[in-house]
Design an enzyme around this catalytic site. Structure first.
Site, PDB file in Angstrom:
ATOM      1  N   TYR A  61       0.792  -1.142   0.146  1.00 56.28           N
ATOM      2  CA  TYR A  61       0.059   0.075   0.030  1.00 56.28           C
ATOM      3  C   TYR A  61       0.861   1.161   0.095  1.00 56.28           C
ATOM      4  CZ  TYR A  61      -3.461   3.411   1.474  1.00 56.28           C
ATOM      5  OH  TYR A  61      -4.401   4.353   1.429  1.00 56.28           O
ATOM      6  N   ASP A  91       9.122   2.766   0.193  1.00 57.54           N
ATOM      7  CA  ASP A  91       7.927   3.553   0.892  1.00 57.54           C
ATOM      8  C   ASP A  91       8.205   3.113   2.312  1.00 57.54           C
ATOM      9  OD1 ASP A  91       5.629   4.136   2.185  1.00 57.54           O
ATOM     10  OD2 ASP A  91       4.264   3.524   0.531  1.00 57.54           O
ATOM     11  N   LYS A 134       3.439   9.352   8.882  1.00 51.92           N
ATOM     12  CA  LYS A 134       3.116   8.670  10.051  1.00 51.92           C
ATOM     13  C   LYS A 134       4.328   9.259  11.107  1.00 51.92           C
ATOM     14  CE  LYS A 134       0.393   5.264   8.052  1.00 51.92           C
ATOM     15  NZ  LYS A 134       0.454   4.354   6.908  1.00 51.92           N
TER      16      LYS A 134
END
Ligand code: PLP
Length: 429
Positions: free
Chosen positions: A144, A239, A267
């Site tokens: 993702y 990522d 995050k």
């Protein structure tokens, strides 16, 4: 568990917000039931509108590695808010956080702050395409990278949870430029390169996959991606939106000693506020406007509030022993769950890297999206609800990581293990 207030709020929320939420997995659609509406977080705990208390293993899906409302972060935020929330002009705070990130991850010579991981990954791809003058990208099934067009193909996280094959609304032209392979299958990536050698701009990968449940890279996988991308003149994009400052202070690139060309962050670097960043080699990053021709901008990018939360969180993390303690806490959770499963006579597969952990309801090793999907989601759902009722807020999906924070005490971990033991023995019945 009394959920009267949450039930009322959930009904009302669904009048105004699709599914009653602003991000799909929060709605508990696949596990069923009513999501607790949260009123407060403190350390490792969350409290809902009915006064229920939970030990939280979601931690805002990763950012809260120091726990909820850490006093040092809260104090710094209060002071920052009083000075103004956004100026649309440069501040020194952006340099401070950029320097901290670049020092932690030397592959990031320059970076730009954005407001989400989605934006970071989307722009990293635009940049990779501009730099290589190629259109295609390779991503992995179950990986993702946010919800931008072109990255939703065989995506993990909520897409995997809801079993959405590929989202409607993505023009076929975008999807055509996205090639997919199975995680940990370097051979498949090599075949894609042999077939489309002059067309692949970049390979984007979660160096530890954490959006199909936790799936660590097998030895040699990341090394192969590094050498294939170099050999074929393509860029390697890590990522690290979840893994950055999570699996080590220097992220997965430090843990596995691989140097990507570009890195996406989010995050943790926002410490609970909306932040993302993409960065990497100076010659690539200098293609971004205003130095170069590749355009990307953001009204609230690098705002002083978000920068402050990130700076304070990284300061807390950059102290001796923090990652050792995170490792020890999560290792004892892993061990306790394993013992409880053996005792209950239930076969599960526990997957863990550092403070990321998934309990897969399958007896077999999980190495990619295909093997992850073999997990018994009905068993997971029953497990999840026993935990929730007993005050453990576990991620409401088989295909998400549980996040352990520095605020989880040994007692919290032991209590969690006892509840998990109970849940597993109930499953057996
Ligand atoms: C969460 C996540 C994203 C998207 O970040 P948002 O801030 O939710 O847009 C991208 N990549 C990975 C690996 C993620 O875990």
């Amino acid at each position: 568990m009394n959920q009267q207030h949450s039930q009322e709020l959930f009904r009302e929320a669904q009048r105004y917000l699709p599914g009653g939420v602003d991000s799909p997995v929060r709605a508990f659609k696949t596990v069923g039931g009513t999501p607790p509406f949260i009123v407060k977080g403190q350390g490792a705990r969350m409290f809902d509108a009915d006064g229920n208390e939970f030990i939280d293993y979601v931690c805002s899906w990763g950012p809260l590695i120091m726990g909820h409302s850490h006093p040092q972060v809260v104090e710094a935020l209060k002071r920052a808010v009083e000075r103004g929330t956004s100026f649309g002009a440069p501040t020194e705070l952006e340099i401070t956080l950029a320097r901290m990130i670049s020092t932690a991850m030397p592959s990031i010579q320059m970076l730009r702050f954005v407001n989400s991981g989605t934006e970071a990954a989307m722009t990293a791809l635009r940049l990779a395409r501009a730099y290589t003058k190629r259109d295609m990208i390779v991503k992995f099934a179950g990986g993702y990278h946010g919800h931008s067009d072109g990255l939703l193909a065989k995506a993990g996280s909520g897409v995997a949870t809801l079993g959405i094959p590929d989202s409607p609304g993505v023009p076929s032209g975008y999807a055509r430029n996205t090639l997919t392979a199975l995680y940990n299958d370097a051979k498949a990536v090599e075949q894609l390169f042999e077939r489309y050698s002059e067309e692949i701009a970049a390979v984007i990968v979660e160096p530890v996959a954490a959006n199909m449940g936790v799936v660590p890279p097998q030895p040699g996988f990341l090394e192969s991606l590094r050498s294939l991308t170099s050999r074929f003149g393509s860029l390697l994009i890590f990522d690290e939106v979840i893994t950055g400052f999570r699996v080590a202070y220097g992220g997965a690139q430090a843990l596995y000693s691989i140097t990507p060309d570009l890195t996406c962050l989010g995050k943790i670097i926002g410490g609970g506020l909306p932040v993302g960043a993409y960065g990497g080699r100076r010659d690539i990053m200098e293609m971004m406007a205003p130095v170069g021709p590749v355009y990307q901008a953001g009204t609230l990018s690098g705002n002083p509030i978000a920068m402050t939360a990130g700076i304070e969180t990284l300061k807390l993390l950059n102290q001796p022993g923090v990652y050792n303690q995170l490792e020890n806490k999560t290792a004892s959770l892993e061990k306790g769950i394993g013992t409880a499963a053996a005792k209950a006579g239930i076969r599960i597969y526990i997957s863990r890297t550092a403070s990321l952990l998934t309990v897969f309801f399958t007896a077999d090793q999980v190495v990619d999206y295909e093997s992850a999907k073999r997990a018994n989601t009905e068993e997971f759902n029953r497990f999840f609800h026993v935990l929730l009722t007993e005050g453990i807020y576990w991620p409401p999906s088989q295909f998400e990581a549980a996040f352990v924070s520095f605020a989880h005490s040994d007692e919290d971990i032991q209590l969690t293990i006892r509840v998990i033991g109970k849940a597993l023995s109930l499953l057996k019945k």
